[in-house]
Write a protein that holds these residues in place. Structure first.
Motif, PDB file in Angstrom:
ATOM      1  N   SER A 266       0.836  -1.200   0.000  1.00 49.21           N
ATOM      2  CA  SER A 266       0.000   0.000   0.000  1.00 49.21           C
ATOM      3  C   SER A 266       0.875   1.255   0.000  1.00 49.21           C
ATOM      4  O   SER A 266       2.089   1.203   0.215  1.00 49.21           O
ATOM      5  CB  SER A 266      -0.919   0.000   1.215  1.00 49.21           C
ATOM      6  N   MET A 267       0.245   2.420  -0.223  1.00 44.57           N
ATOM      7  CA  MET A 267       0.964   3.690  -0.211  1.00 44.57           C
ATOM      8  C   MET A 267       1.236   4.109   1.241  1.00 44.57           C
ATOM      9  O   MET A 267       0.349   4.056   2.095  1.00 44.57           O
ATOM     10  CB  MET A 267       0.153   4.768  -0.918  1.00 44.57           C
ATOM     11  N   VAL A 268       2.478   4.534   1.512  1.00 44.06           N
ATOM     12  CA  VAL A 268       2.869   4.801   2.894  1.00 44.06           C
ATOM     13  C   VAL A 268       3.477   6.187   3.117  1.00 44.06           C
ATOM     14  O   VAL A 268       3.622   6.614   4.265  1.00 44.06           O
ATOM     15  CB  VAL A 268       3.882   3.746   3.391  1.00 44.06           C
ATOM     16  N   LEU A 269       3.835   6.887   2.061  1.00 47.59           N
ATOM     17  CA  LEU A 269       4.558   8.145   2.243  1.00 47.59           C
ATOM     18  C   LEU A 269       3.816   9.129   3.135  1.00 47.59           C
ATOM     19  O   LEU A 269       4.436   9.903   3.876  1.00 47.59           O
ATOM     20  CB  LEU A 269       4.837   8.798   0.885  1.00 47.59           C
ATOM     21  N   GLN A 270       2.485   9.122   3.070  1.00 45.89           N
ATOM     22  CA  GLN A 270       1.702  10.060   3.873  1.00 45.89           C
ATOM     23  C   GLN A 270       1.899   9.846   5.375  1.00 45.89           C
ATOM     24  O   GLN A 270       1.601  10.727   6.180  1.00 45.89           O
ATOM     25  CB  GLN A 270       0.215   9.961   3.509  1.00 45.89           C
ATOM     26  N   GLN A 271       2.441   8.684   5.770  1.00 49.20           N
ATOM     27  CA  GLN A 271       2.694   8.401   7.185  1.00 49.20           C
ATOM     28  C   GLN A 271       4.103   8.795   7.618  1.00 49.20           C
ATOM     29  O   GLN A 271       4.363   8.974   8.807  1.00 49.20           O
ATOM     30  CB  GLN A 271       2.535   6.900   7.453  1.00 49.20           C
ATOM     31  N   VAL A 272       5.008   8.917   6.659  1.00 51.37           N
ATOM     32  CA  VAL A 272       6.431   9.021   6.978  1.00 51.37           C
ATOM     33  C   VAL A 272       6.756  10.398   7.555  1.00 51.37           C
ATOM     34  O   VAL A 272       6.391  11.423   6.991  1.00 51.37           O
ATOM     35  CB  VAL A 272       7.280   8.754   5.723  1.00 51.37           C
TER      36      VAL A 272
END
Length: 407
Positions: free
Chosen positions: A189-195
């Motif tokens: 899944s897309m994770v950059l928004q959490q980093v």
């Protein structure tokens, strides 16, 4: 729609090959089917880009799918009309498949398989070269980098723009360092928004989504850009201004950075860098456009004593690579890194103080190459040197034998 010559553009790992279908290959009056053929002796799964085509009824901008295909209809110039199709499909060896555009159905369920973002602090103020009292990060599509910004200014989340597919993530420092870093992912899944939301550099520690797996140090990281002056690689220490724009899509996402007045050895040039990643890919296509022919332009791959050097050799006129593989990640496990380049664009492959370097020919024309990282902790990740080399050899074969489109 006027009946004109049909133009199709093919993308392999984001690469583009233009051709036209003239009088001998005209579409029938109402046909909306195209054929995509895998010329390779191995199975393939990739994104193909089809440019605007007069005489073909393209679907409206949006995301579509059917049993065999995922299709993103893009409106790149924001005029409300589709000007490029991205087609994600899979083929058996030497298989041809037909895509009927009229049969596609709107897909409002499937989640994006790529992402690009840049996120900046809001509500604070600059004190010297640090941004203080920020009230939280906000994603923006465009940023003119403040003159105050430098490394560890605490203004841009994870210090620059991010780009990811379902396989891997990347970020690069939007400051004088300008190195490309790798975010290894444990999920699809897309994770950059959490980093970087739970601490400015928390991504250096293992988490459920993954972690930063590369220490760039004084190097170019994996595939960033610089200039070779004598024996030293110069990063973007001196510029008049820098802008960054992101475009986030289902099947392809991009980051475009413009460096104005890059001053190296008393000479100023402008440079545009476009990085794009496709669904299902580790590889980022990096297209560089210089305002004038420039000597000593290089990209590089960080040197690490735990990374064994790999290299493929081909004749002139083809795609090839340099790579490293071994327990060189920050998690102290296996990480493969590579630069894939076209031999016609390159003057020399050489060693620098901190990088394995590729020096490009002096030219005023834009050129492209690919950068990538592959971490063993990915879902179904590549876990040994032989598998990584086989993966790279297949990527090079895909570029040298692109998917063929006919109608």
């Amino acid at each position: 729609m006027d009946r004109k010559t049909l133009y199709l553009v093919l993308g392999c790992m984001g690469g583009m090959l233009a051709f036209s279908c003239g009088d001998q290959q005209k579409k029938t009056e109402n046909s909306e089917a195209i054929t995509l053929n895998n010329p390779s002796s191995f199975d393939r799964k990739e994104v193909v880009a089809i440019a605007s085509a007069d005489g073909v009824e393209l679907p409206k901008p949006g995301f579509y799918s059917d049993t065999d295909w995922k299709v993103e209809a893009q409106d790149q110039n924001a005029d409300g009309q589709t000007d490029q199709l991205l087609v994600y499909g899979q083929w058996a060896a030497n298989e041809s498949k037909s895509l009927d555009l009229s049969a596609l159905k709107v897909d409002g369920i499937t989640k994006a398989m790529t992402q690009a973002e840049i996120s900046v602090q809001q509500g604070g103020e600059w004190q010297d070269r640090k941004y203080v009292n920020g009230q939280g990060f906000k994603n923006v599509d465009f940023l003119r980098v403040p003159q105050e910004h430098t490394d560890h200014s605490y203004y841009i989340r994870y210090e620059g723009p991010g780009l990811e597919s379902d396989k891997v993530g990347y970020r690069y420092y939007l400051d004088w360092r300008n190195a490309v870093d790798i975010f290894g992912k444990k999920v699809n899944s897309m994770v950059l928004q959490q980093v970087g939301q739970d601490g400015f550099d928390s991504y250096h520690e293992p988490s459920d989504w993954g972690m930063d797996v590369l220490k760039a140090g004084k190097s170019l990281g994996v595939g960033s850009i610089g200039r070779l002056i004598g024996d030293s690689v110069v990063h973007f220490q001196l510029t008049d201004s820098v802008t960054c724009q992101v475009q986030s899509g289902y099947l392809q996402s991009k980051v475009t950075t413009n460096y104005y007045g890059w001053d190296v050895d008393g000479k100023k040039i402008d440079l545009q860098s476009e990085m794009s990643i496709n669904a299902g890919e580790h590889a980022v296509k990096h297209t560089v456009d210089l305002s004038e022919a420039t000597e000593g332009f290089v990209t590089g791959l960080v040197k690490n004593s735990k990374g064994e050097r790999l290299e493929a050799l081909v004749g002139s006129g083809g795609w090839t690579y340099i790579a490293t593989y071994g327990p060189q990640s920050l998690a102290e496990d296996n990480l493969g890194m590579a630069l894939i380049y076209h031999t016609k664009d390159v003057e020399a492959v050489r060693e620098g103080g901190f990088d394995h370097l590729i020096q490009f020919k002096t030219s005023e024309k834009p050129f492209s190459y690919y950068l990538l990282g592959a971490w063993e902790q990915e879902p179904n990740g590549i876990k040994d040197k032989a598998s990584f080399k086989a993966y790279l050899d297949q990527k090079v074969a895909q570029l040298n034998e692109p998917i063929q489109i006919s109608n």
